[in-house]
Motif scaffolding. Structure first.
Motif, short mmCIF file in Angstrom:
data_model
loop_
_atom_site.label_atom_id
_atom_site.label_comp_id
_atom_site.label_asym_id
_atom_site.label_seq_id
_atom_site.Cartn_x
_atom_site.Cartn_y
_atom_site.Cartn_z
N ARG A 1 0.85 -1.20 0.00
CA ARG A 1 0.00 0.00 0.00
C ARG A 1 0.89 1.25 0.00
O ARG A 1 1.83 1.36 0.80
CB ARG A 1 -0.90 0.01 1.24
CG ARG A 1 -1.91 -1.14 1.21
CD ARG A 1 -2.82 -1.09 2.42
NE ARG A 1 -3.79 -0.01 2.33
CZ ARG A 1 -4.93 -0.09 1.66
NH1 ARG A 1 -5.26 -1.18 1.02
NH2 ARG A 1 -5.77 0.93 1.64
N VAL A 2 0.57 2.16 -0.90
CA VAL A 2 1.37 3.39 -1.02
C VAL A 2 0.42 4.58 -1.03
O VAL A 2 -0.58 4.58 -1.75
CB VAL A 2 2.20 3.40 -2.35
CG1 VAL A 2 3.01 4.68 -2.45
CG2 VAL A 2 3.12 2.19 -2.42
N LEU A 3 0.75 5.59 -0.23
CA LEU A 3 -0.03 6.83 -0.24
C LEU A 3 0.89 7.97 -0.66
O LEU A 3 1.93 8.19 -0.04
CB LEU A 3 -0.59 7.12 1.16
CG LEU A 3 -1.32 8.47 1.29
CD1 LEU A 3 -2.59 8.51 0.46
CD2 LEU A 3 -1.63 8.77 2.75
N VAL A 4 0.50 8.68 -1.72
CA VAL A 4 1.27 9.85 -2.18
C VAL A 4 0.51 11.09 -1.75
O VAL A 4 -0.68 11.25 -2.08
CB VAL A 4 1.43 9.83 -3.71
CG1 VAL A 4 2.23 11.05 -4.18
CG2 VAL A 4 2.10 8.54 -4.18
N LEU A 5 1.18 11.98 -1.03
CA LEU A 5 0.55 13.23 -0.59
C LEU A 5 1.13 14.39 -1.37
O LEU A 5 2.34 14.47 -1.57
CB LEU A 5 0.86 13.48 0.90
CG LEU A 5 0.37 12.44 1.91
CD1 LEU A 5 1.05 12.66 3.25
CD2 LEU A 5 -1.15 12.54 2.05
N VAL B 1 -3.41 8.63 -4.34
CA VAL B 1 -2.78 9.96 -4.43
C VAL B 1 -3.74 10.93 -3.76
O VAL B 1 -4.91 11.04 -4.17
CB VAL B 1 -2.52 10.37 -5.90
CG1 VAL B 1 -1.94 11.78 -5.96
CG2 VAL B 1 -1.59 9.38 -6.58
N ARG B 2 -3.25 11.60 -2.72
CA ARG B 2 -4.12 12.51 -1.96
C ARG B 2 -3.64 13.95 -2.20
O ARG B 2 -2.53 14.32 -1.79
CB ARG B 2 -4.04 12.14 -0.48
CG ARG B 2 -5.05 12.86 0.38
CD ARG B 2 -5.17 12.14 1.73
NE ARG B 2 -5.68 10.78 1.56
CZ ARG B 2 -5.56 9.81 2.47
NH1 ARG B 2 -4.94 10.06 3.62
NH2 ARG B 2 -6.05 8.61 2.24
N GLN C 1 -5.03 19.04 5.74
CA GLN C 1 -5.97 18.89 4.63
C GLN C 1 -7.23 19.66 5.01
O GLN C 1 -7.76 19.46 6.12
CB GLN C 1 -6.30 17.42 4.41
CG GLN C 1 -6.97 17.14 3.09
CD GLN C 1 -7.45 15.70 3.01
OE1 GLN C 1 -7.94 15.14 3.98
NE2 GLN C 1 -7.31 15.11 1.83
N ASP C 2 -7.68 20.52 4.15
CA ASP C 2 -8.85 21.37 4.44
C ASP C 2 -8.70 22.08 5.77
O ASP C 2 -9.65 22.17 6.56
CB ASP C 2 -10.14 20.52 4.46
CG ASP C 2 -10.40 19.87 3.11
OD1 ASP C 2 -10.06 20.51 2.09
OD2 ASP C 2 -10.92 18.74 3.07
N GLY C 3 -7.49 22.54 6.07
CA GLY C 3 -7.27 23.30 7.29
C GLY C 3 -7.20 22.47 8.56
O GLY C 3 -7.06 23.02 9.65
#
Ligand code: FAD
Length: 537
Positions: free
Chosen positions: A25-29, A280-281, A309-311
């Motif tokens: 599992r990979v999450l790209v920010l 991808v976030r 994210q969103d403050g």
């Protein structure tokens, strides 16, 4: 977890998954509202057509050869640089049009666009320009004579001397250029966007196009390009192909290639679906990256990334973090790094760059003036060029002067007289402080002055403008004027990219070179370091 969704971050996700299999599992920010980083796609919509442009990284190109890994990545994405000639129609579409230069009345006495630069004999070209007889003779001499301006020095001594003086100093003190002729060189960008006063003379010589070196018999060859491929949206197509392979559903199910990617619409809602292994976030700015306990312990929950994210602050934990964001920011988000490494990460200063895309109703004025690109040595933008004419994957740019076309303009704010890094900082401040209205006014005035003689009317002909500001643009590269000479292993980028436990550092900054292949290679190195950190190699 990958911080940064540019080419380097996406490549890191790609290499990590390649090493550990499709189930990892990979999450790209990424803090932006798009992936790709500098590799940015611009789209204009006009009368039912979508017209593409590149807002940043233009092409696969480099003076350094692509490594085996970066070539293999391109091949896996269906990109074959040797096929590029199939798609580029510029030679036919712009036949007879060449490069021109705009001489402005503030520096040269009158506004005039002169065609035939690098094509006509220099005496003829400068004769058509609004120059004083003395400057005209001076520039013609410099471009045509073959004189060794340093006859007393042996070849290697010449190289050493040229490395330690700016090109401006070489021109004025050795080639004896008149100071009144120097404005002609003011807008020129040399390797990695160095200017005439910050570019070492030897670097200018190796670029191959700067006058003054024809009779110098310098020992080293001119740098040549290794690979070349340009997409209508630049290397955004590489980022899009990476996302196509990494995140199911964004571009449908099929693996796209160098042709089918060009017009493929992206479903941004599919970037971050919980059921996908790679996500991808966007709109997510990492503010703290830290280890959870002892970094050497073999655990899947070894590190944490806190992001906004969103403050609101959010966090995510995982086995490894790759920072593919940008060097200057890393000391702020990883306070546990050693002080020496933080200093090394603070060392570079990226180049501020502005890529302005203007959609014009047609390019009849360019045709009338006989130009497809114009350099403007002292202009707000220092160049303006008609888009590369391309037919690829069912997409076609303007093939006829009556069709709408994208004009690509480049601005590199700087402040002559300061060191290169300080010029970068001053340019960045200028770029961030300038409102869009000012830029629009400058664009309109500049295009009118450059193209008016060809029948251009800014009010009638400008359809749309997109300004891409990159306050932190090209990765910083060293030069022989501004940086101390030292072995590679002691360079700040090498010290700066050292891994810390489960945290590894990628991005083109880690290779100290502003190229896509460097961003890819640094991603692969960072992934290798992640594997080592888990005892997996
Ligand atoms: C205008 C321009 C033109 C260029 N043209 C070329 C070219 O023609 N050919 C070429 O080879 N190279 C070119 N380059 C160089 C280009 O930088 C590299 O090719 C490559 O795209 C760099 O990728 P990267 O992933 O290393 O960095 P970036 O593209 O900078 O990606 C880093 C990403 O990390 C994000 N980020 C930063 N901090 C955080 C944070 N705290 N949290 C979350 N995300 C963060 C950034 O916003 C960015 O999206 C160009 C660069 C510029 C600026």
């Amino acid at each position: 977890m990958v911080v940064g969704g540019g080419i380097s971050g996406l490549s890191a996700a790609w290499f990590y998954r390649k090493a550990l299999g499709p189930d990892v599992r990979v999450l790209v920010l990424d803090n932006h509202d798009d992936f790709g980083g500098h590799a940015k796609r611009n789209e204009f919509r006009h009368e039912g057509r979508t017209i593409l442009a590149y807002g940043g990284t233009m092409s696969i190109e480099t003076p350094f050869p692509y490594s085996h890994s970066s070539k293999a990545l391109l091949a896996d994405l269906g990109i074959v640089p040797s096929t590029y000639a199939r798609y580029d129609r510029s030679a036919q579409v712009y036949a007879g049009l060449g490069q021109g230069a705009f001489f402005d009345k503030e520096h040269f006495g009158a506004d005039r666009t002169v065609a035939g630069m690098n094509r006509r004999p220099w005496a003829e070209f400068f004769a058509a320009a609004p120059l004083t007889p003395a400057v005209r003779a001076d520039l013609t001499r410099l471009y045509t004579e073959k004189v060794d301006y340093m006859p007393a020095l042996a070849p290697e001594a010449k190289v050493a001397a040229l490395q330690r003086m700016s090109y401006a100093d070489f021109l004025l003190k050795h080639a004896r250029l008149r100071p009144e002729s120097l404005p002609w060189f003011a807008g020129m960008a040399f390797r990695n966007n160095m200017r005439v006063d910050t570019c070492p003379a030897y670097t200018a010589a190796r670029g191959g196009r700067s006058p003054g070196f024809a009779g110098m018999a310098l020992p080293h060859p001119i740098e040549a390009e290794a690979e070349h491929f340009h997409f209508p949206d630049g290397n955004a197509s590489i980022a899009r192909l990476l996302v196509n392979r990494l995140v199911p559903g964004v571009f449908g199910a099929a693996a796209l290639d160098q042709e089918t990617i060009v017009r493929a619409p992206a479903d941004y809602a599919a970037l971050d679906r919980p059921d996908n292994k790679t996500r991808v976030r966007l709109g997510s700015t990492a503010i703290r990256v830290e280890h959870l306990g002892t970094p050497t312990v073999l655990t899947e929950k070894a590190a944490r990334v806190v992001y906004m994210q969103d403050g609101k602050p959010r966090s995510v934990t995982g086995a490894n973090v790759i920072l593919a964001c940008f060097n200057n920011i890393i000391p702020h988000i990883v306070p546990e790094l050693p002080e020496g490494q933080k200093a090394a990460l603070r060392y570079p200063s990226k180049v501020p760059m502005q890529y302005t895309n203007v959609l014009l109703r047609d390019w009849k004025a360019w045709k009338a003036l006989g130009v497809r690109s114009i350099s403007a040595p002292n202009g707000y933008h220092t160049s303006a060029s008609l888009d590369t004419a391309m037919a690829i994957g069912g997409y076609a740019s303007a093939m006829d002067p009556a069709e709408p076309v994208v004009v690509h303009m480049v601005r590199n704010p700087n402040q002559p007289g300061l060191s290169r890094k300080d010029q970068n900082r001053a340019g960045r401040a200028d770029m961030l402080a300038t409102p869009f209205e000012t830029i629009e006014r400058e664009i309109r005035a500049q295009l009118q002055r450059m193209l008016g003689a060809g029948g251009f009317d800014a009010r009638r002909d400008i359809l749309a403008i997109t300004v891409n500001r990159w306050p932190h643009g090209y990765a910083y590269t060293y030069d022989t004027l501004g940086d101390p000479d030292m072995p590679d292993a002691q360079r700040p980028h090498v010290i700066g990219r050292r891994p810390l436990g489960r945290i590894a550092i990628a991005n083109a900054d880690a290779g100290a070179a502003a190229f896509t292949n460097v961003a890819i290679d640094e991603a692969e190195r960072a992934v290798q370091e992640c594997l080592v950190s888990r005892g997996l190699t």
